[in-house]
Design an enzyme around this catalytic site. Structure first.
Site, PDB file in Angstrom:
ATOM      1  N   THR B  83       0.863  -1.231   0.137  1.00 46.56           N
ATOM      2  CA  THR B  83       0.176  -0.098  -0.018  1.00 46.56           C
ATOM      3  C   THR B  83       0.742   1.227  -0.027  1.00 46.56           C
ATOM      4  O   THR B  83       0.568   2.063  -0.926  1.00 46.56           O
ATOM      5  CB  THR B  83      -0.865  -0.035   1.419  1.00 46.56           C
ATOM      6  OG1 THR B  83      -1.683  -1.030   1.016  1.00 46.56           O
ATOM      7  CG2 THR B  83      -1.653   1.290   1.157  1.00 46.56           C
ATOM      8  N   ASN B 162      -5.634 -10.117  -7.934  1.00 45.27           N
ATOM      9  CA  ASN B 162      -5.856 -10.589  -6.893  1.00 45.27           C
ATOM     10  C   ASN B 162      -6.957 -11.570  -6.672  1.00 45.27           C
ATOM     11  O   ASN B 162      -7.165 -12.596  -5.921  1.00 45.27           O
ATOM     12  CB  ASN B 162      -5.774  -9.760  -5.483  1.00 45.27           C
ATOM     13  CG  ASN B 162      -6.804  -8.495  -5.862  1.00 45.27           C
ATOM     14  OD1 ASN B 162      -6.814  -7.981  -6.987  1.00 45.27           O
ATOM     15  ND2 ASN B 162      -7.779  -8.365  -4.703  1.00 45.27           N
ATOM     16  N   GLN B 192       0.645  -9.938  -5.976  1.00 48.15           N
ATOM     17  CA  GLN B 192       0.276 -11.241  -6.151  1.00 48.15           C
ATOM     18  C   GLN B 192       1.159 -12.300  -7.080  1.00 48.15           C
ATOM     19  O   GLN B 192       1.000 -13.439  -7.098  1.00 48.15           O
ATOM     20  CB  GLN B 192      -1.166 -11.615  -6.762  1.00 48.15           C
ATOM     21  CG  GLN B 192      -2.252 -10.777  -5.797  1.00 48.15           C
ATOM     22  CD  GLN B 192      -2.559 -11.715  -4.408  1.00 48.15           C
ATOM     23  OE1 GLN B 192      -2.086 -12.549  -4.430  1.00 48.15           O
ATOM     24  NE2 GLN B 192      -3.115 -11.115  -3.465  1.00 48.15           N
ATOM     25  N   SER B 212       4.907  -6.945  -1.684  1.00 46.90           N
ATOM     26  CA  SER B 212       4.517  -7.015  -0.239  1.00 46.90           C
ATOM     27  C   SER B 212       5.044  -8.367   0.319  1.00 46.90           C
ATOM     28  O   SER B 212       4.795  -9.393  -0.277  1.00 46.90           O
ATOM     29  CB  SER B 212       3.152  -6.863  -0.022  1.00 46.90           C
ATOM     30  OG  SER B 212       2.706  -7.174   1.299  1.00 46.90           O
ATOM     31  N   ALA B 213       5.699  -8.551   1.558  1.00 48.16           N
ATOM     32  CA  ALA B 213       6.441  -9.602   1.926  1.00 48.16           C
ATOM     33  C   ALA B 213       5.300 -10.654   2.260  1.00 48.16           C
ATOM     34  O   ALA B 213       5.540 -12.008   2.154  1.00 48.16           O
ATOM     35  CB  ALA B 213       7.419  -9.266   3.107  1.00 48.16           C
ATOM     36  N   HIS B 214       4.312 -10.340   2.883  1.00 47.78           N
ATOM     37  CA  HIS B 214       3.563 -11.528   3.661  1.00 47.78           C
ATOM     38  C   HIS B 214       2.742 -11.924   2.508  1.00 47.78           C
ATOM     39  O   HIS B 214       1.757 -13.031   2.926  1.00 47.78           O
ATOM     40  CB  HIS B 214       2.365 -10.721   4.699  1.00 47.78           C
ATOM     41  CG  HIS B 214       1.414  -9.884   4.038  1.00 47.78           C
ATOM     42  ND1 HIS B 214      -0.039 -10.695   3.924  1.00 47.78           N
ATOM     43  CD2 HIS B 214       1.287  -8.756   3.582  1.00 47.78           C
ATOM     44  CE1 HIS B 214      -0.869  -9.586   3.494  1.00 47.78           C
ATOM     45  NE2 HIS B 214       0.007  -8.420   3.109  1.00 47.78           N
ATOM     46  N   CYS B 337     -19.080  -5.494   2.062  1.00 50.64           N
ATOM     47  CA  CYS B 337     -20.258  -4.806   2.483  1.00 50.64           C
ATOM     48  C   CYS B 337     -19.607  -3.723   2.601  1.00 50.64           C
ATOM     49  O   CYS B 337     -18.780  -3.048   3.126  1.00 50.64           O
ATOM     50  CB  CYS B 337     -20.433  -5.601   3.843  1.00 50.64           C
ATOM     51  SG  CYS B 337     -21.865  -4.748   4.683  1.00 50.64           S
TER      52      CYS B 337
END
Lengths: 90, 415
Positions: B83, B162, B192, B212-214, B337
């Protein structure tokens, strides 16, 4: 042997229209069929966590989540309940 | 590669939401641990503990650079995640660079992060073109060229979607844009794609790339932005000299070390892991194909090997997700939502799916720790749950269908 059915309705804190509709449909079936019980809990209830509720109402029949965010269709719910009760007719 | 299925009390848990996040690789955790205890130095300090921390950060930079085939170590900037990397790229090339107006090209299927930044820029006087995708979730490179204007500043197109896993023709787009207008920056959100398909910044020809690492067995809270040497963008975070002035703030040393290790493992095990992921995908689609009225959302071949977004027609995806959760199978749905009402996935809608088809779609995503046996269990449970829900639900109660919905043509089936 006749089975038993529990309809669990997980409602918003201030029950919405669909929550009330789900409750009315379920109560009508409980009146019609012996062995059908309706239980209503709030989404804040710890038990609601178990069902991973993301939207209300969430309707659970004998542990199976049958409807999320909407009341179930009355006829289809009735058919499911008949089959759970072991094929009984009203 | 096979590990025991994770379990929670009494219920077997099969995690098929790897696109959301992945478990930290034990090797990554081991590499990080010293930097959460005895190796606490600040990389900016000149004493020995500081120098050791600096060495660790620079070693990680090399690991990430190698994974991406970057030409120079200075091209890698550590951030708090994708992000922040996307914010730095998109705002740093526009608003923060002093522009007060200009044009940005992106797609309708970007991650909410990129879409959110683009809306922010629109509110401040920039124009944004959101390119459509075809029924297979692909952007047409020709459309990118057609959208270019005299004041286009940056083109930002994700490498892999994603929700569907579909790959985008980023290399082709970058080549075409650069051939026509070399000064326009090309950015890709590659979150991704890393560790699932080859990601080579030189082959892609992009100026900027976020990761992104995670998403590939590293820790949360750390990512990187690749900035091609010579490309000038302004920093998002100011007030410090760190990361060549491109990202102020004391480095997250443990996170950076974890990201570096994850990058090293991704490169080292690439062949083995991707073969495993493709095998799982073939198995998953073949088994689930036994369930009637299902359709794969996204491109069949130009895809991540680890993702399958399936329209389970006639079964409300939220109810599928909830019941699978009850049975220990963790999946996700694209609908969200928003202010009390449910919105269908913007990606599936952009592909032409009807509201109903989108509300019936579930994303399954697996990873290197997923076993064939777990796939079998998940498919078996999905088949049971979907058959049951189709009995109880009226399709029209799920959502509105329309005649353009691709669920009903272009061939049925998955395998």
């Amino acid at each position: 042997m006749m089975g038993k059915v529990e309809i669990l309705i997980i409602e918003s804190v201030e029950p919405c229209d669909q929550c009330r509709r789900a409750e009315a449909i379920s109560q009508a079936l409980a009146q019609k069929y012996e062995g059908v019980k309706v239980r209503v809990i709030s989404v804040l209830d710890e038990e609601a966590d178990r069902y991973g509720v993301v939207m209300t109402p969430t309707v659970v029949v004998n542990g199976v989540i049958v409807a999320v965010r909407k009341a179930p269709d009355p006829e289809r719910l009735e058919r499911l309940i008949q089959s759970q009760l072991g094929g009984v007719k009203a | 590669m096979t590990t025991e299925a994770t379990t929670k009390v009494g219920v077997r848990e099969v995690y098929l939401d790897y696109n959301a996040t992945t478990p930290v690789d034990p090797e990554v955790r081991e590499a990080m641990l010293p930097f959460l205890s005895e190796e606490f130095g600040n990389p900016s300090s000149v004493h020995p503990p500081g120098r050791r921390a600096r060495k660790a950060v620079e070693a990680a930079r090399e690991q990430v650079a190698r994974l991406l085939n970057a030409a120079d170590l200075s091209e890698i900037i550590f951030t708090s995640g994708a992000t922040e990397a996307n914010n730095t790229a998109l705002l740093g090339a526009t608003l923060l660079a002093g522009h007060r107006s200009g044009h940005i090209i992106t797609t309708q299927i970007e991650h909410p992060c990129v879409l959110g930044i683009c809306r922010f820029l629109e509110e401040r006087g920039f124009r944004v073109t959101y390119l459509p995708v075809d029924r297979q979730c692909r952007v047409d490179p020709e459309r990118v060229l057609d959208a270019l204007t005299d004041d286009t500043l940056i083109v930002s197109i994700m490498l892999a979607n994603n929700e569907t896993g579909t790959l985008q023709p980023v290399a082709e787009i970058a080549r075409a844009v650069k051939a026509k207008r070399p000064n326009i920056l090309v950015h890709t959100d590659a979150v991704q794609a890393i560790a699932k398909v080859p990601v080579d910044v030189q082959a892609l020809g992009v100026d900027l790339l976020a990761l992104s690492a995670h998403k590939f067995y590293g820790p949360k809270g750390i990512g990187a932005l690749y900035i091609r040497k010579g490309v000038k963008i302004a920093p998002l975070l100011r007030g410090g000299h760190q990361e060549q002035g491109m990202r102020a703030g004391t480095e997250n040393v443990a996170g950076i070390v974890g990201l570096g290790k994850a990058a090293e493992i991704a490169l080292r095990d690439f062949e083995l892991v991707t073969q495993h992921l493709w095998r799982l995908r073939r198995r998953f689609l073949r088994l689930l194909d036994e369930l009637p009225m299902t359709r794969l959302n996204g491109h069949r071949e130009l895809t991540l090997p680890s993702t399958a977004n399936i329209c389970l027609l006639g079964a409300d995806a939220l109810a599928v997700q909830a019941n699978l959760g009850q049975r220990g199978v963790c999946v996700s749905v694209g609908s969200a939502c928003s202010s009390g009402s449910l919105k269908p996935s913007h990606v599936l809608r952009a592909m032409g799916l009807s509201e109903m088809a989108a509300f019936c779609s579930v994303r399954f995503s697996w990873g290197k720790f997923t076993t064939e046996e777990e796939i079998d269990y998940a498919v078996e449970q999905t088949k049971e749950v979907v058959s049951l829900l189709r009995e109880i639900t009226l399709p029209e109660e799920i959502g509105v269908c329309d005649e353009n919905c691709p669920c009903f043509f272009e061939g049925a089936g998955l395998a």
